[in-house]
Design a protein around this motif. Sequence first.
Motif, PDB file in Angstrom:
ATOM      1  N   UNK A 296       0.814  -1.217   0.000  1.00 31.85           N
ATOM      2  CA  UNK A 296       0.000   0.000   0.000  1.00 31.85           C
ATOM      3  C   UNK A 296       0.848   1.268   0.000  1.00 31.85           C
ATOM      4  N   UNK A 297       2.120   1.151   0.366  1.00 33.44           N
ATOM      5  CA  UNK A 297       2.980   2.345   0.385  1.00 33.44           C
ATOM      6  C   UNK A 297       3.456   2.683  -1.031  1.00 33.44           C
ATOM      7  N   UNK A 298       2.483   2.808  -1.944  1.00 30.12           N
ATOM      8  CA  UNK A 298       2.817   2.990  -3.357  1.00 30.12           C
ATOM      9  C   UNK A 298       3.695   4.210  -3.593  1.00 30.12           C
ATOM     10  N   UNK A 299       3.399   5.306  -2.910  1.00 35.88           N
ATOM     11  CA  UNK A 299       4.159   6.540  -3.144  1.00 35.88           C
ATOM     12  C   UNK A 299       5.636   6.315  -2.834  1.00 35.88           C
ATOM     13  N   UNK A 300       5.915   5.740  -1.687  1.00 35.67           N
ATOM     14  CA  UNK A 300       7.313   5.546  -1.286  1.00 35.67           C
ATOM     15  C   UNK A 300       7.989   4.462  -2.124  1.00 35.67           C
TER      16      UNK A 300
ATOM     17  N   UNK B 199       5.636  12.931 -15.959  1.00 36.62           N
ATOM     18  CA  UNK B 199       4.781  13.964 -15.374  1.00 36.62           C
ATOM     19  C   UNK B 199       5.392  15.358 -15.503  1.00 36.62           C
TER      20      UNK B 199
ATOM     21  N   UNK C 219       0.406   4.885 -11.570  1.00 34.83           N
ATOM     22  CA  UNK C 219       0.335   5.981 -10.598  1.00 34.83           C
ATOM     23  C   UNK C 219       0.703   7.303 -11.260  1.00 34.83           C
TER      24      UNK C 219
ATOM     25  N   UNK D 256      -3.139  16.300 -13.957  1.00 35.24           N
ATOM     26  CA  UNK D 256      -2.407  17.535 -14.229  1.00 35.24           C
ATOM     27  C   UNK D 256      -2.837  18.123 -15.563  1.00 35.24           C
TER      28      UNK D 256
ATOM     29  N   UNK E 165     -10.920   0.329   3.707  1.00 37.10           N
ATOM     30  CA  UNK E 165      -9.563   0.869   3.851  1.00 37.10           C
ATOM     31  C   UNK E 165      -9.614   2.360   4.145  1.00 37.10           C
TER      32      UNK E 165
ATOM     33  N   UNK F 171      -4.280   4.964   2.861  1.00 37.89           N
ATOM     34  CA  UNK F 171      -3.831   3.724   2.216  1.00 37.89           C
ATOM     35  C   UNK F 171      -4.300   3.664   0.771  1.00 37.89           C
ATOM     36  N   UNK F 172      -5.544   4.062   0.531  1.00 35.66           N
ATOM     37  CA  UNK F 172      -6.053   4.057  -0.842  1.00 35.66           C
ATOM     38  C   UNK F 172      -5.205   4.972  -1.716  1.00 35.66           C
ATOM     39  N   UNK F 173      -4.739   6.085  -1.128  1.00 31.17           N
ATOM     40  CA  UNK F 173      -3.881   7.022  -1.871  1.00 31.17           C
ATOM     41  C   UNK F 173      -2.421   6.566  -1.934  1.00 31.17           C
ATOM     42  N   UNK F 174      -2.108   5.441  -1.311  1.00 36.74           N
ATOM     43  CA  UNK F 174      -0.747   4.908  -1.408  1.00 36.74           C
ATOM     44  C   UNK F 174       0.246   5.571  -0.478  1.00 36.74           C
ATOM     45  N   UNK F 175      -0.228   6.121   0.633  1.00 34.55           N
ATOM     46  CA  UNK F 175       0.660   6.831   1.555  1.00 34.55           C
ATOM     47  C   UNK F 175       0.928   6.000   2.805  1.00 34.55           C
ATOM     48  N   UNK F 176       2.071   6.254   3.415  1.00 34.44           N
ATOM     49  CA  UNK F 176       2.477   5.563   4.637  1.00 34.44           C
ATOM     50  C   UNK F 176       2.124   6.453   5.826  1.00 34.44           C
TER      51      UNK F 176
ATOM     52  N   UNK G 177       2.937   6.463   8.761  1.00 36.96           N
ATOM     53  CA  UNK G 177       4.068   6.824   9.636  1.00 36.96           C
ATOM     54  C   UNK G 177       4.748   8.115   9.183  1.00 36.96           C
ATOM     55  N   UNK G 178       4.486   8.513   7.929  1.00 37.62           N
ATOM     56  CA  UNK G 178       5.098   9.732   7.400  1.00 37.62           C
ATOM     57  C   UNK G 178       4.278  10.985   7.726  1.00 37.62           C
TER      58      UNK G 178
ATOM     59  N   UNK H 189      -6.451  16.264  -3.186  1.00 35.75           N
ATOM     60  CA  UNK H 189      -5.447  15.300  -3.660  1.00 35.75           C
ATOM     61  C   UNK H 189      -4.924  15.702  -5.041  1.00 35.75           C
ATOM     62  N   UNK H 190      -5.809  16.212  -5.879  1.00 36.17           N
ATOM     63  CA  UNK H 190      -5.375  16.681  -7.202  1.00 36.17           C
ATOM     64  C   UNK H 190      -4.483  17.915  -7.074  1.00 36.17           C
TER      65      UNK H 190
ATOM     66  N   UNK I 251      -1.007  16.859  -5.959  1.00 34.73           N
ATOM     67  CA  UNK I 251      -0.205  16.252  -7.022  1.00 34.73           C
ATOM     68  C   UNK I 251       0.180  17.253  -8.099  1.00 34.73           C
ATOM     69  N   UNK I 252      -0.709  18.190  -8.372  1.00 33.63           N
ATOM     70  CA  UNK I 252      -0.372  19.229  -9.348  1.00 33.63           C
ATOM     71  C   UNK I 252       0.742  20.116  -8.812  1.00 33.63           C
TER      72      UNK I 252
ATOM     73  N   UNK J 171       3.982  18.391  -9.095  1.00 35.09           N
ATOM     74  CA  UNK J 171       4.470  18.340 -10.481  1.00 35.09           C
ATOM     75  C   UNK J 171       5.100  19.668 -10.880  1.00 35.09           C
TER      76      UNK J 171
END
Lengths: 388, 388
Positions: free
Chosen positions: A119-123, A284, A308, A316, B156, B160-165, B167-168, B311-312, B315-316, B319
């Motif tokens: 699930x830690x896709x970003x990292x 990106x 991703x 964007x 979930x 987690x769905x966004x792929x983040x940890x 702990x960060x 979230x957009x 990410x923008x 970028x």
Amino acid sequence: MNSRRDFLKTASLSTMGGMFFGASSFGSLSGLRSDETPLQTTKPGRMNLSWKPYDLALRHVFTLAGSSRTSTQGIQVEIELDGVVGYGEASMPPYLGESKASVIEFLSRVDLSTFKSPFELEDILNYVDGITENNTAAKASIDIALHDLVGKLIGQPWHKIWGLDKEKAPSTMFTIGIDTPEVVKTKTQEASHFNILKVKLGRNDKSDREMIESVRAVSNQPIAVDANQGWKDKFYALDMVEWLHEQGVVLVEQPMSKKQHDDIAWITERSSLPIMADESLQRLSDVPKLHGIFSGVNIKLMKCTGMREAWKILNLARALQMKVMVGCMTETSCAISAAAQLSPAVDWADLDGNLLIANDIYDGVKVVDGKLQLNDRPGLGIVPLNKN
Amino acid sequence: MNSRRDFLKTASLSTMGGMFFGASSFGSLSGLRSDETPLQTTKPGRMNLSWKPYDLALRHVFTLAGSSRTSTQGIQVEIELDGVVGYGEASMPPYLGESKASVIEFLSRVDLSTFKSPFELEDILNYVDGITENNTAAKASIDIALHDLVGKLIGQPWHKIWGLDKEKAPSTMFTIGIDTPEVVKTKTQEASHFNILKVKLGRNDKSDREMIESVRAVSNQPIAVDANQGWKDKFYALDMVEWLHEQGVVLVEQPMSKKQHDDIAWITERSSLPIMADESLQRLSDVPKLHGIFSGVNIKLMKCTGMREAWKILNLARALQMKVMVGCMTETSCAISAAAQLSPAVDWADLDGNLLIANDIYDGVKVVDGKLQLNDRPGLGIVPLNKN
């Protein structure tokens, strides 16, 4: 949900397209696995990455402006966690500069053992991206497998996780390669069940017009044109765009070289058709630079490192009021189904790569009445084909 | 997972902050519901939207440059589907131009009956956004409730769905409002368990420096400064920024009016500190315009219509190589937990809005050793507090 054992059963089918190397060549960080002990290297709670070369046999010789070929090098990837397997794929058309050898070398350097969860896709994907500067197809194979795995763990397909309605998936283009007028006519007639065609141009001479005239001799379908950087002069290119507009063409990809952005901006400003970036778009970070030069972008997973970043590029581009299409290389239904997950959010989809190969190994996204049909299976929505 | 019945039980607690209007005032498309028949309007497979005014009682009088208040108007929202309830919230500080009346009027116009599933977030939220031009807090309340619902259906949390940890997740700032030096010192001492303070400046006179000196008299914590558009002259503002840098300030938000972007760009170019957009940033479409003017953006759900656009924006901004912080209004742990879902991906978080109110009604994200602590519960990770 498919277990790792199921995949290996499929993977060991040496009859499949005649090119599978057999399970004993399945590489992994822990060394080669034997077919007899597929779960040997599996540790609970840890992701296991493995891969296998798998070349894609093209149904027809594929001709672009400047090259032709009969197969595409590929690598199939698995990431397994506690018996759940995510599938990924790298496809390496020669002009992208990757090969089986370079992808395998890249994958050998990937160590997922420090990550607690897929699930830690970003990292994880930031780490993977940082291993080398390029290798975008190799990176995409990891990204796609992780998305399949996470989707299966969540129990949802990615189009749903991304908040998209699968009924909005568009028609896919079907590609008509450069060929003689008679062959083009035959291929176009065979493609009559598609709602939009993609025609490869860019030879910079009268054969470009002949290609379109051959298609138009037998079809009134809308056409998307990909010039593959082929045109050399902006006045010539704009004339072509306007002529194509009159022929029922709906967009033109990459009319000139990615080194000629001033000329492309000049064309876009004057064009009656959307001018889309293909070779000019890779990652990106390219998107803001293309704003004002192109009308939109063609996102391909093998160029942009996977799902991703593709989703980020899409959002964007939308924020910059740019058009979006999603394209592909020759790929199995693995990477095609991955790209199709974002198709409900695009203007155009060019996802025929799995239809162009003779040795697909997955059941996934379908084309029904010319339209992409996503399913409700989790992850990418793919199931390995068992031809036994 | 919380049923609709549980929520109404909570919602009917008239003791809660003394401001709950009682369940009989719970509005919905189908008209008012009675407490006795809470499931009366529920149809299988259909989303049911309902809401309830709920004002937020501030623990302390809250002073910005130009205003002070003791409560914030709020609306609590629910979207229920087959017994699963998503919670949302609109918070309406007066300067945003929304009120309970305007939010209720907006919510009355929302018809979710044409949508097959809450998973169709893109289409639903585009529809909601199109109802009026503004009403960003009302729109956010729908967005947040849908995200909570979808997260619960998936099982979930959104980080987690966004792929983040999780702990960060960073430390949260704690806000020190404009006040007398003695009160500021006391408040700062009370905030010694936070790792970073946020100090409101912008009165454009020597009291700004006195505020910082009062904090520094009792604390060495890093400080984020929010000038709330208060400074009028770019030379004065840049001098202040440089002086603040010497005082251990780490960023400055919105030094001048959103109508003075040329001056702000001039400051950003010369500043030793990141200059963050707050009032200048509302929606996703603002971000490209702020590139080159600010170092980064402060995302707030009530400004940007909710989690999906937040979230957009994140990410923008990434970028465009911009810094990102996530902020809030005075809000319950509902909207704060919603914003906290994206906090593992930001540079700074200013999510103390739930700590500043005396009548929170949810258990959600926590602050532990000054750091945001996300939980693994699905959706927003919140549970209604039952004070019975």
